[in-house]
Scaffold this motif. Structure first.
Motif, PDB file in Angstrom:
ATOM      1  N   LEU A   4      35.524 -92.437 107.800  1.00 59.45           N
ATOM      2  CA  LEU A   4      35.117 -92.790 109.159  1.00 59.45           C
ATOM      3  C   LEU A   4      33.821 -92.075 109.501  1.00 59.45           C
ATOM      4  N   PHE A   5      32.902 -92.814 110.146  1.00 55.21           N
ATOM      5  CA  PHE A   5      31.610 -92.243 110.500  1.00 55.21           C
ATOM      6  C   PHE A   5      31.286 -92.518 111.960  1.00 55.21           C
ATOM      7  N   ARG A   6      30.409 -91.718 112.474  1.00 56.96           N
ATOM      8  CA  ARG A   6      29.861 -91.903 113.812  1.00 56.96           C
ATOM      9  C   ARG A   6      28.342 -91.781 113.706  1.00 56.96           C
ATOM     10  N   VAL A  16      27.262 -89.007 110.837  1.00 57.17           N
ATOM     11  CA  VAL A  16      28.163 -87.891 110.545  1.00 57.17           C
ATOM     12  C   VAL A  16      29.573 -88.423 110.285  1.00 57.17           C
ATOM     13  N   GLU A  17      30.270 -87.760 109.412  1.00 53.57           N
ATOM     14  CA  GLU A  17      31.631 -88.174 109.089  1.00 53.57           C
ATOM     15  C   GLU A  17      32.594 -87.690 110.171  1.00 53.57           C
ATOM     16  N   MET A  18      33.609 -88.504 110.451  1.00 49.53           N
ATOM     17  CA  MET A  18      34.607 -88.179 111.471  1.00 49.53           C
ATOM     18  C   MET A  18      35.944 -87.858 110.811  1.00 49.53           C
ATOM     19  N   ALA A  43      33.031-100.767 113.013  1.00 48.20           N
ATOM     20  CA  ALA A  43      32.250-101.707 112.217  1.00 48.20           C
ATOM     21  C   ALA A  43      32.449-101.382 110.742  1.00 48.20           C
ATOM     22  N   ILE A  44      32.497-102.420 109.916  1.00 45.75           N
ATOM     23  CA  ILE A  44      32.628-102.240 108.465  1.00 45.75           C
ATOM     24  C   ILE A  44      31.222-102.234 107.884  1.00 45.75           C
ATOM     25  N   SER A  45      30.825-101.126 107.304  1.00 44.13           N
ATOM     26  CA  SER A  45      29.457-100.982 106.823  1.00 44.13           C
ATOM     27  C   SER A  45      29.279-101.586 105.436  1.00 44.13           C
ATOM     28  N   THR A  85      35.220 -99.546 102.535  1.00 43.85           N
ATOM     29  CA  THR A  85      36.096 -98.527 103.126  1.00 43.85           C
ATOM     30  C   THR A  85      35.330 -97.587 104.047  1.00 43.85           C
ATOM     31  N   ASN A  86      34.044 -97.878 104.299  1.00 43.73           N
ATOM     32  CA  ASN A  86      33.242 -97.087 105.231  1.00 43.73           C
ATOM     33  C   ASN A  86      33.275 -97.751 106.602  1.00 43.73           C
ATOM     34  N   LEU A  87      33.913 -97.090 107.545  1.00 45.17           N
ATOM     35  CA  LEU A  87      34.102 -97.640 108.884  1.00 45.17           C
ATOM     36  C   LEU A  87      33.321 -96.805 109.897  1.00 45.17           C
ATOM     37  N   VAL A  88      32.581 -97.488 110.767  1.00 49.40           N
ATOM     38  CA  VAL A  88      31.690 -96.799 111.711  1.00 49.40           C
ATOM     39  C   VAL A  88      32.211 -96.966 113.132  1.00 49.40           C
TER      40      VAL A  88
END
Length: 426
Positions: free
Chosen positions: A328-330, A355-357, A369-371, A412-415
């Protein structure tokens, strides 16, 4: 309130305007004559079902007989419309296209590019409606314009909190609008540019840059079709700076200012001389929308992303994701004081820093959002490939359940998006 069946006979250059109530659908049928809605022709003797809270304007150049079935909260026929003015704008845009085609043919060099048109003005003056009309008229002229929507609050291409672009090769559906299937979408994550001005400007530049890639520029039809660019309704202070940034990023040729004298004057002073400015009146049918109505519209937009519409239903999936299997990212962090930086070092732009959450219950009911990108530094610069909604969080089992339109996620990278939605679909 008005009930049952009503018949309306429209004269030349008149418009039937009505609002659907909050509970029941209203059905419209064109019995005789010619009519259109926001540039899309209405098929005679076909029933169109408008959902609750719809705001509708049906226009005729000649004459039309229309029937409404059901209960509307308001209705009237207007004889004073700006439609002829809108048609003249479309004609001017088409003249530019034709002139550039002739120039390219005579020179024998390069592919002709159509004009890039930026629509600006305060909230509730009809920018989105005029964007739709100009795109529809262009398609009916045989063109394929690119529709760009920079309005992160009331977006017409994707979910709230995004900006995007779409090649329009067919007129908008009367009920469902444009086909969004192949839209290029970037995640901003807020419903107002004020959520992060720096990020908003960076996203606009990235979207504009994506319009210059070989993949896009090889599409001759889209190139000569040009761009119709819709903007947010924030026109003061930082909002004005965003308008200028949009004009610069997309290298626009024409700016249409709707119902705002001072904005027209300021842009006349600040934009390059080669940019042509046009004043445009707003339609008398445009109504002010309060924050509650805007919130309902955003909710309906998110709902339609996951569940579709009555005519085009989508059946989403509940997917269980283990915390270890996702990241998870922000986008965006607090600016560090200069005293915390090593001497001579400049801080990376905090608005665009990724940054990672750590998963927590705080993300419950939020969109992600799916990156496309697997490189953390590029997440801010990359288009997205869909969205998920967090429905459940199980901190003990280290997993969460998300709503998705796919059975498996393409990344699997979710924003994180600062947009929440309660999924109460049964």
């Amino acid at each position: 309130m008005v009930d049952n069946v009503q018949e309306f006979k429209l004269r030349e250059d008149s418009e039937l305007r009505f609002a659907v109530g909050d509970e029941e659908d209203v059905v419209l049928e064109l019995i005789e004559g010619y009519a259109e809605m926001f540039g899309t022709e209405i098929t005679p003797n076909k029933k169109y079902t408008f959902p609750p809270s719809s705001r509708v304007a049906i226009y005729t150049y000649t004459q039309a007989t229309i029937e409404l079935f059901g209960k509307v909260s308001s209705h009237y026929v207007a004889d004073d419309t700006p439609m002829v003015f809108y048609v003249n704008i479309h004609a001017a845009i088409e003249e530019v296209r034709q002139a550039r085609e002739e120039q390219a043919m005579q020179s024998g060099y390069g592919k002709p590019k159509g004009p890039k048109v930026l629509l600006v003005g305060p909230s509730d003056v009809g920018k989105s409606t005029l964007s739709r009309i100009l795109c529809n008229y262009s398609v009916r002229q045989g063109r394929c314009p690119v529709f760009v929507d920079l309005d992160v609050g009331q977006n017409n291409i994707s979910v709230p909190g995004t900006i995007g672009a779409l090649i329009v090769d067919k007129t908008a559906d009367i009920i469902d609008g444009f086909d969004r299937t192949n839209a290029l979408v970037y995640n901003f994550g807020h419903t107002s540019p004020g959520g992060s001005i720096g990020l908003y400007k960076a996203m606009m530049k990235q979207l504009a840059a994506s319009m210059k890639t070989p993949q896009f520029e090889s599409n001759s039809d889209a190139l000569i079709g040009g761009m119709i660019i819709n903007t947010c309704g924030w026109v003061n202070d930082a909002g004005y700076e965003c308008i200028k940034s949009a004009a610069e990023s997309f290298e626009v040729d024409i700016v249409i200012v709707i119902d705002h004298e001072r904005l027209y004057s300021d842009l006349s002073r600040d934009l390059p001389e080669f940019v042509r400015l046009l004043k445009c009146p707003k339609s008398g049918g445009v109504e002010k929308r309060d924050s509650e109505f805007r919130g309902k519209t955003r909710t309906a937009n998110v709902h339609s992303y996951f569940y579709g519409t009555k005519s085009q239903q989508v059946f989403p999936f509940n997917i269980v994701l283990q915390f270890n299997d996702i990241k998870l990212f922000r986008i965006g962090t607090e600016k560090l004081p200069d005293s915390c930086l090593p001497f001579g070092m400049e801080e990376e732009d905090p608005d665009t820093r990724v940054v990672e959450m750590t998963p927590s219950t705080d993300i419950l009911h939020h969109l992600f959002a799916i990156s496309h990108s697997n490189i953390v530094e590029d997440i801010c610069k990359s288009a997205v490939c869909g969205f998920v909604l967090v429905k459940e969080i199980d901190m003990e089992q280290q997993k969460m359940t998300v709503l998705s339109v796919r059975t498996t996620l393409p990344s699997t990278n979710l924003v994180f998006m600062n947009i929440s939605h309660l999924d109460d679909h049964v």
